[in-house]
Design a protein around this motif. Structure first.
Motif, mmCIF file in Angstrom:
data_model
loop_
_atom_site.group_PDB
_atom_site.id
_atom_site.type_symbol
_atom_site.label_atom_id
_atom_site.label_comp_id
_atom_site.label_asym_id
_atom_site.label_seq_id
_atom_site.Cartn_x
_atom_site.Cartn_y
_atom_site.Cartn_z
ATOM 1 N N TYR A 36 -30.934 -16.526 8.935
ATOM 2 C CA TYR A 36 -31.296 -15.597 7.861
ATOM 3 C C TYR A 36 -31.989 -14.367 8.430
ATOM 4 C CZ TYR A 36 -32.860 -14.051 3.249
ATOM 5 O OH TYR A 36 -33.062 -13.325 2.117
ATOM 6 N N ALA A 37 -32.857 -14.570 9.421
ATOM 7 C CA ALA A 37 -33.560 -13.455 10.050
ATOM 8 C C ALA A 37 -32.577 -12.492 10.719
ATOM 9 C CB ALA A 37 -34.572 -13.972 11.069
ATOM 10 N N ILE A 38 -31.570 -13.056 11.398
ATOM 11 C CA ILE A 38 -30.567 -12.215 12.051
ATOM 12 C C ILE A 38 -29.753 -11.450 11.009
ATOM 13 C CG2 ILE A 38 -28.463 -12.262 13.447
ATOM 14 C CD1 ILE A 38 -29.703 -14.582 15.036
ATOM 15 N N ALA A 39 -29.437 -12.106 9.891
ATOM 16 C CA ALA A 39 -28.706 -11.423 8.814
ATOM 17 C C ALA A 39 -29.529 -10.274 8.257
ATOM 18 C CB ALA A 39 -28.365 -12.419 7.705
ATOM 19 N N ILE A 40 -30.833 -10.511 8.047
ATOM 20 C CA ILE A 40 -31.726 -9.460 7.565
ATOM 21 C C ILE A 40 -31.748 -8.302 8.560
ATOM 22 C CG2 ILE A 40 -34.162 -8.866 7.154
ATOM 23 C CD1 ILE A 40 -33.089 -10.385 4.839
ATOM 24 N N TRP A 41 -31.839 -8.635 9.843
ATOM 25 C CA TRP A 41 -31.911 -7.601 10.877
ATOM 26 C C TRP A 41 -30.642 -6.749 10.895
ATOM 27 C CZ3 TRP A 41 -35.338 -5.186 13.704
ATOM 28 C CH2 TRP A 41 -34.887 -4.392 14.749
ATOM 29 N N TYR A 42 -29.480 -7.411 10.927
ATOM 30 C CA TYR A 42 -28.228 -6.673 10.958
ATOM 31 C C TYR A 42 -28.028 -5.846 9.684
ATOM 32 C CZ TYR A 42 -26.504 -9.088 15.153
ATOM 33 O OH TYR A 42 -26.314 -9.546 16.420
ATOM 34 N N SER A 43 -28.482 -6.383 8.548
ATOM 35 C CA SER A 43 -28.331 -5.680 7.280
ATOM 36 C C SER A 43 -29.154 -4.392 7.253
ATOM 37 C CB SER A 43 -28.748 -6.593 6.118
ATOM 38 O OG SER A 43 -28.708 -5.909 4.894
ATOM 39 N N SER A 44 -30.356 -4.436 7.834
ATOM 40 C CA SER A 44 -31.244 -3.271 7.803
ATOM 41 C C SER A 44 -31.068 -2.350 9.010
ATOM 42 C CB SER A 44 -32.710 -3.726 7.707
ATOM 43 O OG SER A 44 -33.033 -4.594 8.780
ATOM 44 N N HIS A 45 -30.259 -2.796 10.001
ATOM 45 C CA HIS A 45 -29.994 -1.981 11.186
ATOM 46 C C HIS A 45 -28.481 -1.982 11.465
ATOM 47 C CE1 HIS A 45 -34.216 -3.155 11.544
ATOM 48 N NE2 HIS A 45 -34.405 -2.058 12.230
ATOM 49 N N PRO A 46 -27.701 -1.335 10.600
ATOM 50 C CA PRO A 46 -26.231 -1.409 10.720
ATOM 51 C C PRO A 46 -25.671 -0.766 11.980
ATOM 52 C CG PRO A 46 -26.894 0.224 9.071
ATOM 53 C CD PRO A 46 -28.138 -0.524 9.456
ATOM 54 N N SER A 47 -26.459 0.075 12.647
ATOM 55 C CA SER A 47 -25.919 0.785 13.817
ATOM 56 C C SER A 47 -25.998 -0.022 15.106
ATOM 57 C CB SER A 47 -26.664 2.114 14.012
ATOM 58 O OG SER A 47 -28.046 1.884 14.275
ATOM 59 N N VAL A 48 -26.767 -1.142 15.111
ATOM 60 C CA VAL A 48 -26.918 -1.890 16.355
ATOM 61 C C VAL A 48 -25.697 -2.774 16.582
ATOM 62 C CG1 VAL A 48 -29.432 -1.900 16.141
ATOM 63 C CG2 VAL A 48 -28.122 -3.852 15.296
ATOM 64 N N SER A 49 -25.505 -3.155 17.831
ATOM 65 C CA SER A 49 -24.395 -4.029 18.193
ATOM 66 C C SER A 49 -24.561 -5.395 17.545
ATOM 67 C CB SER A 49 -24.337 -4.185 19.713
ATOM 68 O OG SER A 49 -23.444 -5.205 20.076
ATOM 69 N N LYS A 50 -23.452 -5.950 17.037
ATOM 70 C CA LYS A 50 -23.507 -7.249 16.370
ATOM 71 C C LYS A 50 -22.828 -8.326 17.222
ATOM 72 C CE LYS A 50 -23.845 -5.427 11.677
ATOM 73 N NZ LYS A 50 -24.226 -4.100 12.113
ATOM 74 N N ALA A 51 -22.927 -8.181 18.508
ATOM 75 C CA ALA A 51 -22.241 -9.109 19.408
ATOM 76 C C ALA A 51 -22.851 -10.507 19.391
ATOM 77 C CB ALA A 51 -22.270 -8.560 20.837
ATOM 78 N N GLU A 52 -24.139 -10.620 18.982
ATOM 79 C CA GLU A 52 -24.817 -11.920 19.040
ATOM 80 C C GLU A 52 -24.195 -12.922 18.071
ATOM 81 O OE1 GLU A 52 -26.963 -14.104 21.201
ATOM 82 O OE2 GLU A 52 -27.397 -11.982 21.405
ATOM 83 N N LEU A 53 -24.121 -12.541 16.811
ATOM 84 C CA LEU A 53 -23.497 -13.393 15.794
ATOM 85 C C LEU A 53 -22.674 -12.493 14.874
ATOM 86 C CD1 LEU A 53 -26.443 -15.794 14.827
ATOM 87 C CD2 LEU A 53 -24.357 -16.423 16.017
ATOM 88 N N PRO A 54 -21.499 -12.067 15.309
ATOM 89 C CA PRO A 54 -20.746 -11.078 14.540
ATOM 90 C C PRO A 54 -20.309 -11.553 13.170
ATOM 91 C CG PRO A 54 -19.416 -11.989 16.319
ATOM 92 C CD PRO A 54 -20.820 -12.482 16.541
ATOM 93 N N SER A 55 -20.264 -12.863 12.937
ATOM 94 C CA SER A 55 -19.779 -13.372 11.650
ATOM 95 C C SER A 55 -20.900 -13.630 10.648
ATOM 96 C CB SER A 55 -19.005 -14.683 11.875
ATOM 97 O OG SER A 55 -19.857 -15.685 12.400
ATOM 98 N N VAL A 56 -22.127 -13.219 10.994
ATOM 99 C CA VAL A 56 -23.256 -13.528 10.127
ATOM 100 C C VAL A 56 -23.063 -12.850 8.775
ATOM 101 C CG1 VAL A 56 -24.725 -11.605 10.842
ATOM 102 C CG2 VAL A 56 -25.780 -13.700 10.048
ATOM 103 N N PRO A 57 -23.260 -13.593 7.658
ATOM 104 C CA PRO A 57 -23.031 -13.013 6.327
ATOM 105 C C PRO A 57 -24.192 -12.123 5.908
ATOM 106 C CG PRO A 57 -23.803 -15.263 6.114
ATOM 107 C CD PRO A 57 -23.646 -15.003 7.598
ATOM 108 N N PRO A 58 -23.964 -11.229 4.948
ATOM 109 C CA PRO A 58 -25.082 -10.430 4.438
ATOM 110 C C PRO A 58 -26.058 -11.322 3.695
ATOM 111 C CG PRO A 58 -23.136 -10.117 3.080
ATOM 112 C CD PRO A 58 -22.702 -10.917 4.271
ATOM 113 N N PRO A 59 -27.353 -11.012 3.744
ATOM 114 C CA PRO A 59 -28.338 -11.861 3.066
ATOM 115 C C PRO A 59 -28.224 -11.752 1.556
ATOM 116 C CG PRO A 59 -29.367 -9.860 3.905
ATOM 117 C CD PRO A 59 -27.961 -9.866 4.426
ATOM 118 N N PRO A 60 -28.404 -12.860 0.822
ATOM 119 C CA PRO A 60 -28.445 -12.780 -0.638
ATOM 120 C C PRO A 60 -29.592 -11.877 -1.083
ATOM 121 C CG PRO A 60 -28.288 -15.055 0.089
ATOM 122 C CD PRO A 60 -28.583 -14.231 1.307
#
Length: 226
Positions: A180-204
């Motif tokens: 969930y933390a990674i989803a929050i991070w990717y959601s709020s930082h769309p420009s960073v690379s998502k190579a760690e968990l590219p399939s992570v869903p957006p947070p509810p």
């Protein structure tokens, strides 16, 4: 002359044909989308009929656990900790259960967690230098720096994510809460690379719902945000 007129007419017919083809393709895409939505709705209704055994209109802890176990193709036993995490993550209405409208998100999150679990466990093992079985603030900050392409992340932002994602309220993030933390991070930082968990869903959108409940009631609902 005549050749130019014939060429212009042919070009016009070609453009009309292309336009009609595009319109037809768009109609077919919309038709398939509606069919998929209808199929998804019917499947969710069926799951609720089968597993909502007390007809409460929602899946409570034990009922949700049965659904999760059915989806667990690897045969591993679903833990109460995992059920609580999924409930905390996807119960956006905050009524203590998963309603039909929340069930699709819950299934998606559980599937993503199952697929991502080896990677999450690897991250936890690497950064859990205190060997507590969870990522505390300093450790989470290092994970977020890694996700941020090596750029430093403020302790305030790390603390905010920790507070939001620590559903067990034990001061750290386990593997489920880390997803969930990674989803929050990717959601709020769309420009960073998502190579760690590219399939992570957006947070509810749980936070917005809780804020609305708090505003309506005039007080805090005891959520992880406040």
């Amino acid at each position: 002359g005549r050749f130019g007129a014939i060429h212009a007419a042919a070009t016009t017919r070609h453009l009309i044909d292309v336009s009609n083809q595009r319109k037809e393709a768009a109609r077919m895409r919309e038709f398939r989308r509606q069919q998929l939505c209808k199929e998804k709705e019917e499947n969710l209704k069926l799951l609720m009929r089968v597993y909502d055994t007390n007809n409460s209109g929602k899946l409570e802890h034990d009922q949700l656990k049965v659904v999760m176990q059915k989806l667990n193709n690897d045969g591993d036993e679903v833990t109460d900790e995992e059920v609580k995490w999924l409930m905390d993550t996807c119960d956006v209405s905050n009524d203590g259960g998963i309603q039909k409208e929340e069930l699709y998100s819950a299934i998606a999150w559980w599937e993503h967690y199952r697929i991502s679990r080896p990677k999450l466990e690897s991250i936890l093992k690497k950064y859990d230098t205190s060997n507590t079985g969870k990522l505390e603030l300093e450790e989470l900050n290092k994970v977020l720096k890694h996700l941020n392409d090596g750029h430093a992340v403020s302790k305030e932002e790390s603390a905010s994510i920790l507070k939001l994602c620590d559903s067990s309220k034990d001061g750290g993030l386990n593997t489920q809460e880390l997803l969930y933390a990674i989803a929050i991070w990717y959601s709020s930082h769309p420009s960073v690379s998502k190579a760690e968990l590219p399939s992570v869903p957006p947070p509810p959108k749980r936070r917005a719902v809780k804020k609305a409940k708090q505003a309506k009631s005039g007080g805090c609902t005891g959520c992880a945000v406040c």
